[in-house]
Write a protein that holds these residues in place. Sequence first.
Motif, mmCIF file in Angstrom:
data_model
loop_
_atom_site.group_PDB
_atom_site.id
_atom_site.type_symbol
_atom_site.label_atom_id
_atom_site.label_comp_id
_atom_site.label_asym_id
_atom_site.label_seq_id
_atom_site.Cartn_x
_atom_site.Cartn_y
_atom_site.Cartn_z
ATOM 1 N N SER A 9 55.548 14.395 -40.270
ATOM 2 C CA SER A 9 55.665 15.153 -41.513
ATOM 3 C C SER A 9 56.894 16.040 -41.428
ATOM 4 O O SER A 9 57.035 16.797 -40.468
ATOM 5 C CB SER A 9 54.406 16.000 -41.703
ATOM 6 N N ARG A 10 57.782 15.914 -42.405
ATOM 7 C CA ARG A 10 59.012 16.693 -42.347
ATOM 8 C C ARG A 10 58.830 18.061 -43.028
ATOM 9 O O ARG A 10 59.257 19.073 -42.507
ATOM 10 C CB ARG A 10 60.138 15.915 -43.035
ATOM 11 N N THR A 11 58.176 18.061 -44.197
ATOM 12 C CA THR A 11 58.047 19.327 -44.928
ATOM 13 C C THR A 11 56.600 19.803 -45.058
ATOM 14 O O THR A 11 56.326 20.747 -45.788
ATOM 15 C CB THR A 11 58.668 19.210 -46.349
ATOM 16 N N THR A 14 52.387 15.630 -45.533
ATOM 17 C CA THR A 14 51.563 14.645 -44.801
ATOM 18 C C THR A 14 50.694 15.364 -43.766
ATOM 19 O O THR A 14 49.537 14.978 -43.543
ATOM 20 C CB THR A 14 52.464 13.603 -44.100
ATOM 21 N N SER A 89 52.136 10.725 -47.876
ATOM 22 C CA SER A 89 52.561 11.506 -49.018
ATOM 23 C C SER A 89 53.929 10.990 -49.460
ATOM 24 O O SER A 89 54.795 10.721 -48.625
ATOM 25 C CB SER A 89 52.658 12.977 -48.616
#
Length: 149
Positions: A9-11, A14, A89
């Motif tokens: 998950s980057r931001t 997710t 996501s």
Amino acid sequence: MKIAMVYASRTGNTEELIKCLYERFLPHFSNIVLYEVDEFALSQLSEYDAIVIGTYTWGDGEIPPDMFFLYEAFEKQNVKHMITGVVGSGDRFYPHFCGAVDEFRDMLYVQTNLAVTLKIELFPQESDMERCNQFVDFFIKRVKRKSLT
Ligand SMILES: Cc1cc2nc3c(=O)[nH]c(=O)nc-3n(C[C@H](O)[C@H](O)[C@H](O)COP(=O)(O)O)c2cc1C
């Protein structure tokens, strides 16, 4: 029964989705372990009985670079016995919504015993929780059915 959830998950979208699902799994699988993908021991992948994957989508509907090695490990190792699910996501602004979930779905369908998938738009909302519950119910039913056979 060895069960894990593995995600990137980057931001944080997710990650939130995976944590919602983890809370729901925990009463049923007290030994379930949550891993960020770079903490997960790829060499032990085939030892798992069941895995849920969480991925965001990158580029033009693509698997994010953080998930490449996990994807490849499923292709290379003997994981035919494993029950899997994939969630993600994405953003409907992009032409291929949650393309990485579709990429994983197609590969897991061939390589493993794929049970269920789930796509969420951006950060999970209250209105997404019914689908989260359904994902968890489907997955649990599939795992329990397998452990009876
Ligand atoms: C450069 C870039 C490309 C993206 N490409 C897609 C895409 O093709 N399909 C999609 O559904 N979402 C795409 N997204 C949106 C992310 O997947 C979405 O924001 C997601 O919620 C991020 O999840 P995370 O918070 O777990 O990192 C893209 C985002 C960025 C910044």
